[in-house]
Scaffold this motif. Structure first.
Motif, PDB file in Angstrom:
ATOM      1  N   ILE A  14       0.838  -1.202   0.000  1.00 56.47           N
ATOM      2  CA  ILE A  14       0.000   0.000   0.000  1.00 56.47           C
ATOM      3  C   ILE A  14       0.871   1.249   0.000  1.00 56.47           C
ATOM      4  O   ILE A  14       0.563   2.241  -0.670  1.00 56.47           O
ATOM      5  CB  ILE A  14      -0.954   0.004   1.200  1.00 56.47           C
ATOM      6  N   GLY A  15       1.984   1.204   0.714  1.00 59.57           N
ATOM      7  CA  GLY A  15       2.860   2.368   0.773  1.00 59.57           C
ATOM      8  C   GLY A  15       3.394   2.783  -0.587  1.00 59.57           C
ATOM      9  O   GLY A  15       3.425   3.977  -0.916  1.00 59.57           O
ATOM     10  N   SER A  16       3.798   1.818  -1.413  1.00 56.54           N
ATOM     11  CA  SER A  16       4.361   2.161  -2.725  1.00 56.54           C
ATOM     12  C   SER A  16       3.316   2.798  -3.631  1.00 56.54           C
ATOM     13  O   SER A  16       3.595   3.768  -4.338  1.00 56.54           O
ATOM     14  CB  SER A  16       4.939   0.910  -3.386  1.00 56.54           C
ATOM     15  N   HIS A  17       2.088   2.275  -3.609  1.00 60.16           N
ATOM     16  CA  HIS A  17       1.026   2.858  -4.428  1.00 60.16           C
ATOM     17  C   HIS A  17       0.661   4.260  -3.932  1.00 60.16           C
ATOM     18  O   HIS A  17       0.350   5.152  -4.727  1.00 60.16           O
ATOM     19  CB  HIS A  17      -0.210   1.952  -4.408  1.00 60.16           C
ATOM     20  N   THR A  18       0.727   4.451  -2.619  1.00 55.02           N
ATOM     21  CA  THR A  18       0.432   5.770  -2.066  1.00 55.02           C
ATOM     22  C   THR A  18       1.527   6.763  -2.449  1.00 55.02           C
ATOM     23  O   THR A  18       1.238   7.937  -2.728  1.00 55.02           O
ATOM     24  CB  THR A  18       0.283   5.688  -0.536  1.00 55.02           C
ATOM     25  N   CYS A  19       2.781   6.331  -2.482  1.00 53.39           N
ATOM     26  CA  CYS A  19       3.861   7.214  -2.926  1.00 53.39           C
ATOM     27  C   CYS A  19       3.620   7.700  -4.348  1.00 53.39           C
ATOM     28  O   CYS A  19       3.803   8.886  -4.661  1.00 53.39           O
ATOM     29  CB  CYS A  19       5.208   6.489  -2.842  1.00 53.39           C
ATOM     30  N   VAL A  20       3.202   6.788  -5.243  1.00 52.71           N
ATOM     31  CA  VAL A  20       2.902   7.184  -6.618  1.00 52.71           C
ATOM     32  C   VAL A  20       1.766   8.194  -6.650  1.00 52.71           C
ATOM     33  O   VAL A  20       1.828   9.207  -7.361  1.00 52.71           O
ATOM     34  CB  VAL A  20       2.547   5.944  -7.469  1.00 52.71           C
ATOM     35  N   GLU A  21       0.738   7.940  -5.880  1.00 55.19           N
ATOM     36  CA  GLU A  21      -0.414   8.846  -5.826  1.00 55.19           C
ATOM     37  C   GLU A  21       0.011  10.235  -5.353  1.00 55.19           C
ATOM     38  O   GLU A  21      -0.413  11.254  -5.904  1.00 55.19           O
ATOM     39  CB  GLU A  21      -1.476   8.259  -4.892  1.00 55.19           C
ATOM     40  N   LEU A  22       0.859  10.286  -4.336  1.00 50.96           N
ATOM     41  CA  LEU A  22       1.337  11.576  -3.828  1.00 50.96           C
ATOM     42  C   LEU A  22       2.202  12.291  -4.866  1.00 50.96           C
ATOM     43  O   LEU A  22       2.037  13.495  -5.107  1.00 50.96           O
ATOM     44  CB  LEU A  22       2.129  11.359  -2.543  1.00 50.96           C
ATOM     45  N   LEU A  23       3.130  11.565  -5.463  1.00 56.53           N
ATOM     46  CA  LEU A  23       4.001  12.170  -6.482  1.00 56.53           C
ATOM     47  C   LEU A  23       3.195  12.689  -7.664  1.00 56.53           C
ATOM     48  O   LEU A  23       3.463  13.768  -8.198  1.00 56.53           O
ATOM     49  CB  LEU A  23       5.032  11.154  -6.960  1.00 56.53           C
ATOM     50  N   ASP A  24       2.177  11.930  -8.074  1.00 56.14           N
ATOM     51  CA  ASP A  24       1.342  12.343  -9.199  1.00 56.14           C
ATOM     52  C   ASP A  24       0.540  13.603  -8.898  1.00 56.14           C
ATOM     53  O   ASP A  24       0.064  14.276  -9.820  1.00 56.14           O
ATOM     54  CB  ASP A  24       0.380  11.217  -9.593  1.00 56.14           C
ATOM     55  N   HIS A  25       0.388  13.923  -7.616  1.00 57.81           N
ATOM     56  CA  HIS A  25      -0.379  15.111  -7.227  1.00 57.81           C
ATOM     57  C   HIS A  25       0.505  16.213  -6.650  1.00 57.81           C
ATOM     58  O   HIS A  25       0.016  17.085  -5.920  1.00 57.81           O
ATOM     59  CB  HIS A  25      -1.483  14.720  -6.236  1.00 57.81           C
ATOM     60  N   GLY A  26       1.797  16.168  -6.976  1.00 63.86           N
ATOM     61  CA  GLY A  26       2.668  17.302  -6.686  1.00 63.86           C
ATOM     62  C   GLY A  26       3.352  17.314  -5.343  1.00 63.86           C
ATOM     63  O   GLY A  26       4.074  18.269  -5.027  1.00 63.86           O
ATOM     64  N   TYR A  27       3.163  16.279  -4.522  1.00 61.61           N
ATOM     65  CA  TYR A  27       3.832  16.232  -3.225  1.00 61.61           C
ATOM     66  C   TYR A  27       5.286  15.789  -3.393  1.00 61.61           C
ATOM     67  O   TYR A  27       5.617  15.026  -4.308  1.00 61.61           O
ATOM     68  CB  TYR A  27       3.127  15.245  -2.289  1.00 61.61           C
ATOM     69  N   GLU A  28       6.141  16.241  -2.483  1.00 60.55           N
ATOM     70  CA  GLU A  28       7.464  15.666  -2.317  1.00 60.55           C
ATOM     71  C   GLU A  28       7.332  14.502  -1.333  1.00 60.55           C
ATOM     72  O   GLU A  28       6.593  14.601  -0.353  1.00 60.55           O
ATOM     73  CB  GLU A  28       8.456  16.705  -1.787  1.00 60.55           C
ATOM     74  N   VAL A  29       8.027  13.407  -1.598  1.00 59.89           N
ATOM     75  CA  VAL A  29       7.825  12.191  -0.805  1.00 59.89           C
ATOM     76  C   VAL A  29       9.168  11.654  -0.313  1.00 59.89           C
ATOM     77  O   VAL A  29      10.092  11.424  -1.096  1.00 59.89           O
ATOM     78  CB  VAL A  29       7.105  11.105  -1.628  1.00 59.89           C
ATOM     79  N   VAL A  30       9.252  11.457   0.997  1.00 53.74           N
ATOM     80  CA  VAL A  30      10.407  10.837   1.637  1.00 53.74           C
ATOM     81  C   VAL A  30       9.943   9.490   2.202  1.00 53.74           C
ATOM     82  O   VAL A  30       8.917   9.416   2.876  1.00 53.74           O
ATOM     83  CB  VAL A  30      10.965  11.717   2.773  1.00 53.74           C
ATOM     84  N   VAL A  31      10.692   8.433   1.920  1.00 56.41           N
ATOM     85  CA  VAL A  31      10.329   7.082   2.350  1.00 56.41           C
ATOM     86  C   VAL A  31      11.300   6.589   3.412  1.00 56.41           C
ATOM     87  O   VAL A  31      12.514   6.795   3.297  1.00 56.41           O
ATOM     88  CB  VAL A  31      10.320   6.108   1.156  1.00 56.41           C
ATOM     89  N   VAL A  32      10.777   5.941   4.442  1.00 48.71           N
ATOM     90  CA  VAL A  32      11.599   5.114   5.329  1.00 48.71           C
ATOM     91  C   VAL A  32      11.030   3.702   5.300  1.00 48.71           C
ATOM     92  O   VAL A  32       9.819   3.512   5.349  1.00 48.71           O
ATOM     93  CB  VAL A  32      11.655   5.651   6.780  1.00 48.71           C
ATOM     94  N   ASP A  33      11.916   2.723   5.184  1.00 54.69           N
ATOM     95  CA  ASP A  33      11.503   1.326   5.109  1.00 54.69           C
ATOM     96  C   ASP A  33      12.715   0.468   5.443  1.00 54.69           C
ATOM     97  O   ASP A  33      13.828   0.777   5.020  1.00 54.69           O
ATOM     98  CB  ASP A  33      10.999   0.995   3.693  1.00 54.69           C
ATOM     99  N   ASN A  34      12.500  -0.592   6.209  1.00 52.69           N
ATOM    100  CA  ASN A  34      13.620  -1.492   6.506  1.00 52.69           C
ATOM    101  C   ASN A  34      13.618  -2.726   5.599  1.00 52.69           C
ATOM    102  O   ASN A  34      14.465  -3.604   5.742  1.00 52.69           O
ATOM    103  CB  ASN A  34      13.609  -1.917   7.977  1.00 52.69           C
ATOM    104  N   HIS A  35      12.650  -2.802   4.678  1.00 44.83           N
ATOM    105  CA  HIS A  35      12.539  -3.882   3.692  1.00 44.83           C
ATOM    106  C   HIS A  35      12.405  -5.259   4.333  1.00 44.83           C
ATOM    107  O   HIS A  35      12.817  -6.270   3.752  1.00 44.83           O
ATOM    108  CB  HIS A  35      13.724  -3.856   2.715  1.00 44.83           C
ATOM    109  N   ALA A  36      11.799  -5.295   5.526  1.00 44.91           N
ATOM    110  CA  ALA A  36      11.533  -6.589   6.160  1.00 44.91           C
ATOM    111  C   ALA A  36      10.513  -7.386   5.363  1.00 44.91           C
ATOM    112  O   ALA A  36      10.549  -8.618   5.350  1.00 44.91           O
ATOM    113  CB  ALA A  36      11.031  -6.377   7.594  1.00 44.91           C
ATOM    114  N   ASN A  37       9.582  -6.697   4.706  1.00 41.70           N
ATOM    115  CA  ASN A  37       8.583  -7.381   3.885  1.00 41.70           C
ATOM    116  C   ASN A  37       8.379  -6.628   2.575  1.00 41.70           C
ATOM    117  O   ASN A  37       7.261  -6.480   2.084  1.00 41.70           O
ATOM    118  CB  ASN A  37       7.255  -7.506   4.638  1.00 41.70           C
ATOM    119  N   SER A  38       9.485  -6.123   2.016  1.00 45.82           N
ATOM    120  CA  SER A  38       9.408  -5.386   0.755  1.00 45.82           C
ATOM    121  C   SER A  38      10.753  -5.478   0.052  1.00 45.82           C
ATOM    122  O   SER A  38      11.753  -5.867   0.654  1.00 45.82           O
ATOM    123  CB  SER A  38       9.038  -3.918   0.991  1.00 45.82           C
ATOM    124  N   SER A  39      10.774  -5.092  -1.210  1.00 45.06           N
ATOM    125  CA  SER A  39      12.006  -5.117  -1.990  1.00 45.06           C
ATOM    126  C   SER A  39      12.483  -3.695  -2.260  1.00 45.06           C
ATOM    127  O   SER A  39      11.690  -2.825  -2.618  1.00 45.06           O
ATOM    128  CB  SER A  39      11.761  -5.823  -3.333  1.00 45.06           C
TER     129      SER A  39
END
Length: 340
Positions: A14-39
């Motif tokens: 859900i986080g990755s799709h939300t990042c795209v949605e935010l970027l597509d609407h002009g937001y700057e996006v900073v991500v933190v993730d430890n990749h325990a369940n992601s690539s």
């Protein structure tokens, strides 16, 4: 200047799709993730999907207060969307301490870092599981909460923490979104659900069976008090969930304190109905067998999402056919998932 949103767990489903949605609407996006369940490969795909890059991405465990502090110090964060959490019901029954440590401990660490750096606007990713084995459907935000498993209890406990901190700090603006079962994928096929190991959720398991990665699906119980005896859920397209979180950021300043909203379609779909819909979308059979009920599961969860529609004028727009078609597109384009 554009608003900057920190997304915890931003490489997740859900986080990755939300990042795209935010970027597509002009937001700057900073991500933190430890990749325990992601690539980490997801981060490049976010940029490709949105046609512009993330502002930054940090390899950080949300429980690490010092590391979170460095992230806040490095960026002018305006608001936070908090996804980072463990999320499998069955696993939570087997490993409850890890769930409380990550979900509750991580939320507390995040809140401490936010307050230390003067950030008081938060969208919290909660869950419909807090309602438990509901007797009356559909579920409104005022329905009784009675979680039946450790995962659900951690989500409710986080809501209680948020309620308490909002009473303490009048400057806090928090929206807790209790969304129902997110499925599907980005229509490009670049982003989708690819859990590490054996999927705990229904849709990715169905997709992996259809594509040949797994032999058959286990249907956990067919003796529930539902039309066909299998569990009924309110499935919501992940793009609708992402859009709901993006819209929520724009409504954080509507009023102070904690507000809770359901995100769902209001339509219940059983396990067998979802299998049939996915078979139609993919043109592939989905072999399955009925086994015993899974501890912590409930018969049915269906949302009444009228409150968010009235407050924001926002509703979901994608149906079950689109959820299955988009999930199948991602699976066929990525038969082995993301690179590991």
């Amino acid at each position: 200047m554009p608003e900057t949103v920190l997304v915890t767990g931003g490489a997740g489903f859900i986080g990755s799709h939300t990042c795209v949605e935010l970027l597509d609407h002009g937001y700057e996006v900073v991500v933190v993730d430890n990749h325990a369940n992601s690539s980490p490969h997801v981060l490049d795909r976010i940029a490709k999907t949105a046609s512009r890059p993330l502002t930054a991405a940090h390899l950080v465990d949300v429980r690490d207060r010092e590391a979170l502090g460095h992230v806040f110090a490095a960026h002018r964060i305006d608001s936070v969307i908090h996804f980072a959490a463990r999320k499998a019901v069955g696993e939570s029954v087997e490993r409850p301490v890890e769930y409380y440590d990550t979900n509750v401990g991580g939320t507390c660490a995040l809140l401490s870092a936010m307050h230390e750096h003067g950030v008081h606007r938060l969208v919290f990713s909660s869950s419909c599981s807090v309602y438990g084995d509901a007797r009356t459907l559909p579920l409104t935000e005022h329905s009784p909460v009675a979680p039946t498993n450790p995962y659900a209890r951690t989500k409710l406990m986080c809501e209680r923490v948020l309620e308490d901190i909002c009473e303490l700090l009048p400057q806090m603006r928090v929206l807790a979104l209790r969304y129902f079962n997110p499925v599907g994928a980005h229509p490009s096929g670049l982003l989708g659900e690819d859990p590490c190991g054996v999927p705990d959720n229904l849709m990715p398991y169905v997709a992996q069976v259809a594509v040949g990665r797994r032999e058959r699906l286990s249907v956990f119980g067919d003796d529930y008090p539902t039309p066909d005896g299998t569990g009924v859920r309110d499935y919501i397209h992940v793009m609708d969930v992402a859009e709901g979180h993006r819209v929520a950021v724009g409504h954080l300043d509507d009023s102070p304190g904690l507000r809770v909203f359901n995100l769902g379609t209001g339509a219940g779909t059983s396990v067998l109905e979802l299998i049939a819909a996915f078979t139609e979308a993919s043109g592939r059979p989905v072999p399955h067998q009925v086994v015993d009920r899974r501890p912590g599961d409930v018969a049915a969860l269906v949302a009444d999402a009228s409150a968010v529609a009235e407050a924001w004028g926002w509703t979901t727009t994608r149906d079950l056919a689109a959820m299955c078609a988009d999930a199948w597109r991602f699976q066929t384009l990525n038969p082995d998932g993301y690179p590991r």
